[in-house]
Design a protein around this motif. Structure first.
Motif, PDB file in Angstrom:
ATOM      1  N   THR A 156       4.937  -5.558  -3.482  1.00  0.00           N
ATOM      2  CA  THR A 156       3.879  -5.673  -2.471  1.00  0.00           C
ATOM      3  C   THR A 156       4.072  -4.683  -1.322  1.00  0.00           C
ATOM      4  OG1 THR A 156       3.362  -7.997  -2.949  1.00  0.00           O
ATOM      5  CG2 THR A 156       2.830  -7.193  -0.745  1.00  0.00           C
ATOM      6  N   ILE A 157       5.234  -4.675  -0.715  1.00  0.00           N
ATOM      7  CA  ILE A 157       5.482  -3.820   0.455  1.00  0.00           C
ATOM      8  C   ILE A 157       5.314  -2.346   0.083  1.00  0.00           C
ATOM      9  CG2 ILE A 157       7.192  -3.039   2.133  1.00  0.00           C
ATOM     10  CD1 ILE A 157       6.158  -5.752   2.817  1.00  0.00           C
ATOM     11  N   ASN A 158       5.877  -1.957  -1.026  1.00  0.00           N
ATOM     12  CA  ASN A 158       5.797  -0.566  -1.469  1.00  0.00           C
ATOM     13  C   ASN A 158       4.358  -0.113  -1.635  1.00  0.00           C
ATOM     14  OD1 ASN A 158       5.648   1.324  -4.131  1.00  0.00           O
ATOM     15  ND2 ASN A 158       7.412   1.863  -2.854  1.00  0.00           N
ATOM     16  N   GLU A 212       2.557   0.014   1.856  1.00  0.00           N
ATOM     17  CA  GLU A 212       2.996   1.192   2.612  1.00  0.00           C
ATOM     18  C   GLU A 212       2.299   2.456   2.119  1.00  0.00           C
ATOM     19  OE1 GLU A 212       7.242   1.320   2.294  1.00  0.00           O
ATOM     20  OE2 GLU A 212       7.540   0.101   4.106  1.00  0.00           O
ATOM     21  N   ASP A 213       2.233   2.598   0.816  1.00  0.00           N
ATOM     22  CA  ASP A 213       1.629   3.794   0.226  1.00  0.00           C
ATOM     23  C   ASP A 213       0.120   3.848   0.466  1.00  0.00           C
ATOM     24  OD1 ASP A 213       2.006   6.133  -1.815  1.00  0.00           O
ATOM     25  OD2 ASP A 213       0.282   5.009  -2.548  1.00  0.00           O
ATOM     26  N   ARG A 215      -3.552   6.081   3.023  1.00  0.00           N
ATOM     27  CA  ARG A 215      -4.744   6.734   2.479  1.00  0.00           C
ATOM     28  C   ARG A 215      -6.037   5.955   2.702  1.00  0.00           C
ATOM     29  NH1 ARG A 215      -4.013   7.362  -3.448  1.00  0.00           N
ATOM     30  NH2 ARG A 215      -2.352   5.796  -3.436  1.00  0.00           N
ATOM     31  N   TYR A 216      -5.910   4.639   2.893  1.00  0.00           N
ATOM     32  CA  TYR A 216      -7.095   3.784   3.005  1.00  0.00           C
ATOM     33  C   TYR A 216      -6.918   2.776   4.136  1.00  0.00           C
ATOM     34  CZ  TYR A 216      -7.556   5.437  -1.816  1.00  0.00           C
ATOM     35  OH  TYR A 216      -7.626   6.221  -2.941  1.00  0.00           O
ATOM     36  N   LYS A 217      -8.027   2.206   4.584  1.00  0.00           N
ATOM     37  CA  LYS A 217      -7.974   1.060   5.477  1.00  0.00           C
ATOM     38  C   LYS A 217      -7.843  -0.178   4.592  1.00  0.00           C
ATOM     39  CE  LYS A 217     -10.650   3.065   9.278  1.00  0.00           C
ATOM     40  NZ  LYS A 217     -11.893   2.991  10.076  1.00  0.00           N
ATOM     41  N   LYS A 234       0.792  -5.271  10.045  1.00  0.00           N
ATOM     42  CA  LYS A 234       0.684  -3.875  10.481  1.00  0.00           C
ATOM     43  C   LYS A 234       0.014  -2.975   9.449  1.00  0.00           C
ATOM     44  CE  LYS A 234       5.421  -3.170   8.895  1.00  0.00           C
ATOM     45  NZ  LYS A 234       6.815  -3.056   9.352  1.00  0.00           N
ATOM     46  N   TYR A 235      -0.007  -3.408   8.197  1.00  0.00           N
ATOM     47  CA  TYR A 235      -0.616  -2.584   7.156  1.00  0.00           C
ATOM     48  C   TYR A 235      -2.132  -2.767   7.058  1.00  0.00           C
ATOM     49  CZ  TYR A 235       4.206  -2.119   5.537  1.00  0.00           C
ATOM     50  OH  TYR A 235       5.549  -1.867   5.464  1.00  0.00           O
ATOM     51  N   PHE A 236      -2.655  -3.805   7.712  1.00  0.00           N
ATOM     52  CA  PHE A 236      -4.051  -4.168   7.490  1.00  0.00           C
ATOM     53  C   PHE A 236      -4.960  -3.830   8.669  1.00  0.00           C
ATOM     54  CE2 PHE A 236      -1.650  -6.776   4.574  1.00  0.00           C
ATOM     55  CZ  PHE A 236      -2.340  -6.535   3.396  1.00  0.00           C
TER      56      PHE A 236
END
Length: 212
Positions: free
Chosen positions: A95-97, A100-101, A105-107, A130-132
């Motif tokens: 999931t984290i990987n 992060e990737d 590139r995207y929202k 933080k990723y979202f």
């Protein structure tokens, strides 16, 4: 052109152990203690209330743990319960990987039929907020009991985007695949068992990185 990638949460990014413990074990246990019942009898009564709320009364906030503490007249604190159970929240290995990737590139979005209380504790305890770009709790934020055409259209409207601007990924064949596909959203069914025969099926989140 794809600008957003949305994820279901439970069964997709995180496993469902936390939810099972809350709904199937802890709430019946508290009800049993409150009413001097065996755990088996308490489960029978509590599960019957779940069914009635969802299918007969059609309670829009039936997944709200605070609602159930009030309805079942439980003495304990729902805040303490979910905090204690949060140690059982677990993300799938990649999931984290993947987040992060893809976040480079995207929202990224979460579109979930879970109550906001559960969404918040999951994304915060695992430090993934933080990723979202945005986290949608359909029942809390929009009043939808579950994912539906109307729910996905409302998300598109709120973001002011077209269906071709977003990809959705989830583990439920109907709610995460057929429904978003029906409004023109490219969807991927995550089936870790590898048994699904649907066209856009992936067996791992990691595969998503190759396809986008």
């Amino acid at each position: 052109m794809v600008k957003y990638v949305s994820f279901d949460l439970d069964g997709t990014l995180a496993d469902t152990r936390f939810d099972i413990i809350i709904w199937d074990e802890e709430i019946p246990r508290l009800y049993a203690e409150k009413n001097s019942l065996s755990l088996e009898d308490a489960k029978t009564k509590v599960f019957a209330e779940y069914y009635k709320a969802l299918y007969i009364e059609k309670v829009p906030h039936w997944k709200d743990v605070a609602y159930w503490f009030k309805r079942l007249e439980l003495d304990d604190s729902w805040e303490d319960l979910i905090k204690s159970a949060s140690r059982n929240i677990s993300l799938y290995t990649n999931t984290i990987n993947v987040l992060e990737d893809l976040s480079k590139r995207y929202k990224l979005l979460i579109i979930s039929a879970a109550d906001k209380k559960f969404l918040d504790i999951k994304v915060e305890s695992k430090d993934i907020r933080k990723y979202f770009y945005k986290v949608f709790s359909l029942p809390t934020d929009m009043g939808f009991v579950k994912k539906s055409r109307s729910a996905f259209l409302k998300v598109l409207s709120d973001l002011n985007i077209e269906p071709e601007d977003i990809v959705h990924v989830g583990d439920d064949l109907y709610e995460d695949y057929h429904i978003p596909s029906s409004v023109g959203i490219m969807s991927f069914l995550l089936d870790r068992s590898g048994k699904s025969m649907e066209g856009n099926t992936i067996t791992s989140l990691a595969k998503l990185k190759e396809l986008l």
